[in-house]
Design a protein around this motif. Structure first.
Motif, short mmCIF file in Angstrom:
data_model
loop_
_atom_site.label_atom_id
_atom_site.label_comp_id
_atom_site.label_asym_id
_atom_site.label_seq_id
_atom_site.Cartn_x
_atom_site.Cartn_y
_atom_site.Cartn_z
N ALA A 1 -7.53 -6.43 2.55
CA ALA A 1 -6.32 -5.84 3.14
C ALA A 1 -5.74 -6.78 4.20
N LEU B 1 -7.16 4.67 -7.01
CA LEU B 1 -6.66 3.41 -6.47
C LEU B 1 -6.29 3.57 -5.00
N ALA C 1 -5.15 -8.89 -4.16
CA ALA C 1 -6.17 -8.76 -5.21
C ALA C 1 -6.25 -10.07 -6.00
N TRP D 1 0.46 -2.20 5.30
CA TRP D 1 -0.63 -3.01 4.76
C TRP D 1 -0.25 -3.59 3.41
N THR E 1 -15.18 -4.60 -1.69
CA THR E 1 -14.00 -5.40 -2.00
C THR E 1 -14.13 -6.13 -3.32
N ARG F 1 -10.68 -7.84 -3.61
CA ARG F 1 -9.54 -7.33 -2.84
C ARG F 1 -9.81 -7.44 -1.34
N ILE G 1 -2.26 -5.22 0.10
CA ILE G 1 -3.56 -5.41 -0.54
C ILE G 1 -3.48 -6.66 -1.42
N LEU H 1 2.88 1.24 -3.55
CA LEU H 1 2.05 0.88 -4.72
C LEU H 1 2.86 0.04 -5.71
N ILE I 1 -9.06 -0.89 3.60
CA ILE I 1 -8.36 -1.00 4.89
C ILE I 1 -9.25 -0.56 6.03
N TYR J 1 -8.01 1.56 -1.91
CA TYR J 1 -7.24 0.78 -0.94
C TYR J 1 -7.53 1.25 0.50
N ASP J 2 -7.55 2.56 0.69
CA ASP J 2 -7.79 3.09 2.04
C ASP J 2 -9.20 2.77 2.52
N ARG K 1 0.82 -1.21 0.00
CA ARG K 1 0.00 0.00 0.00
C ARG K 1 0.86 1.26 0.00
#
Length: 445
Positions: free
Chosen positions: A250, A214, A261, A257, A228, A248, A259, A178, A222, A218-219, A175
């Motif tokens: 977390a 993106l 996928a 973190w 998801t 996805r 991620i 990236l 999380i 992600y945040d 995370r």
């Protein structure tokens, strides 16, 4: 898994339960059943299964309610759920996924599809369980960056092997940076990059989403606030794109973190849905609008015409003595004639007009006619002229004429149903008048 996977089959129909048990038993799975939602929850609490096959429509607690309860409990939230449903509409399936299900199957269940979806979800669960047991390994790998991660011990190789066992693409994204931390072989094949190339890149090289979107996604995941499961378009190395279903979640690793996928190429599914959508709205023989879409198009056209004060003509057309063609040359020749007639009709109209086949040898047209009756009459004459040249069918020359009924908006009617009925009435009047002619609807009819 060292022992056979256990699967709970939940369905209020005994025959469905027995069928699914038989299909799963043939693959070596251990199954048990529940006849309703409450019985299913009790069974899950007593002995959590490895996977749940869950009917959507049940009395009392339905499948979506059961899925929501299972996913809300930390003790059972990691159990994969496949919804089994007779619903084919997109909204119903999205609701099932929104309730927490990982996948769905359509009734009647296809044996091969059942085995594949069950196998893949069990592999993903195994991967998820393995991921939970390797926090320390992942934390060290993230801190040491990509090179050190690839040089880890046999534990990492086991982790990579588990990832490669699934048919879906799996990527692990840091995370903070990236960048991809790990990818499986399927991801490499799906995106067209080698594993090494992907590990030098990140999700921005394969996703169509912007960096800002993106990061936001992600945040949200999380924080437990984002969806998801999404449908997105993905990039390949050669620049082409494809539709993908992306799941996805977390994973906490030390102070950061990861991620995870899971990406599934749904090109075939999208193509199948597109074909079904086309079949639902277009005539399979001629490719013209079918009765359903023609009615919807006419309704929308009338709304727009009313708002703009425009005139619309509906022409209802029937081929004269079409039955004689079928009787003389056969139905295949009759179908070929209908295709050729539809081609000539399309050449007669303008882009803004619409042509439909309502069944048999019945065709209908929606025309925007600024000059009202004069434009409608001109089109009827143009159609008759277009049909004058003989058709070549099955090695024979066939000549056909058409009878046409015409109704006008807003003069005759303002709604689609009535307008079609009046055009049909005028068509019958044209037939009674000797065929190969057209008639406007009048109140005397």
């Amino acid at each position: 898994m060292t022992s056979p996977a256990s699967i709970l089959v939940v369905d209020d129909e005994g025959a469905n339960r027995r069928l699914l048990q038989a299909l799963l038993g043939a693959e070596g799975y251990v199954t048990r059943t529940a006849g309703d939602g409450r019985e299913a929850l009790a069974s899950i609490a007593a002995d959590p299964p490895d996977l749940i096959l869950l009917d959507v429509m049940m009395p009392g607690l339905d499948g979506r309610a059961v899925a929501s309860i299972v996913k809300a409990d930390p003790a059972t939230s990691n159990i994969p759920i496949i919804m089994v449903t007779a619903q084919t509409d997109r909204q119903g399936r999205l609701a099932a996924l929104d309730a927490g299900a990982e996948d769905f199957l359509s009734k009647p269940v296809d044996r091969a599809e059942l085995w594949l979806r069950v196998r893949n979800l069990l592999r993903l669960k195994e991967l998820s369980d393995l991921l939970e047991n390797h926090h320390a390994l992942l934390e060290a790998a993230v801190q040491a960056q990509t090179a050190e991660l690839r040089a880890q011990t046999a534990d990492l190789q086991r982790f990579r092997t588990a990832m490669d066992a699934t048919d879906d693409a799996i990527t692990l994204v840091n995370r903070t940076t990236l960048r991809f931390v790990e990818v499986n072989t399927t991801a490499s094949q799906m995106f067209g990059f080698s594993r090494e190339e992907l590990l030098e890149r990140g999700p921005l090289d394969v996703a169509t989403a912007s960096r800002e979107r993106l990061v936001e996604l992600y945040d949200e995941i999380i924080a437990g606030q984002g969806r998801t499961e999404t449908i997105e378009r993905m990039h390949r190395k050669d620049g082409s794109t494809f539709p993908a279903e992306v799941h996805r979640h977390a994973q906490r690793v030390g102070s950061g973190w990861i991620i995870v996928a899971v990406v599934r190429d749904i090109t075939r599914r999208v193509q199948a849905e597109s074909r079904l959508q086309h079949m639902a709205h277009f005539d399979t023989l001629t490719g013209l609008l079918n009765r359903t879409l023609f009615h919807e198009t006419l309704t929308k056209t009338l709304v727009q015409a009313s708002a703009l004060g425009q005139t619309v003509a509906v022409l209802f057309m029937d081929l004269d003595h079409f039955k004689n063609v079928n009787d003389t040359y056969g139905h295949a020749a009759g179908d070929e004639l209908l295709i050729q007639v539809s081609d000539r009709l399309i050449k007669c109209v303008r882009v803004r007009d619409a042509v439909g086949r309502l069944g048999g040898d019945e065709f209908a047209l929606i025309l925007m006619v600024p000059d009202g009756h004069r434009d409608a009459e001109a089109m009827a004459g143009q159609i008759q002229t277009a049909l004058l040249e003989p058709f070549r069918v099955d090695g024979h020359e066939v000549t056909v004429t058409a009878s046409i009924g015409i109704a006008m908006h807003p003069g005759d009617a303002t709604d689609a149903e009535t307008l079609l009925m009046y055009a049909d009435t005028a068509l019958h009047q044209a037939k009674q008048g000797g065929r190969d002619t057209f008639q406007f609807f009048t109140s005397a009819m």
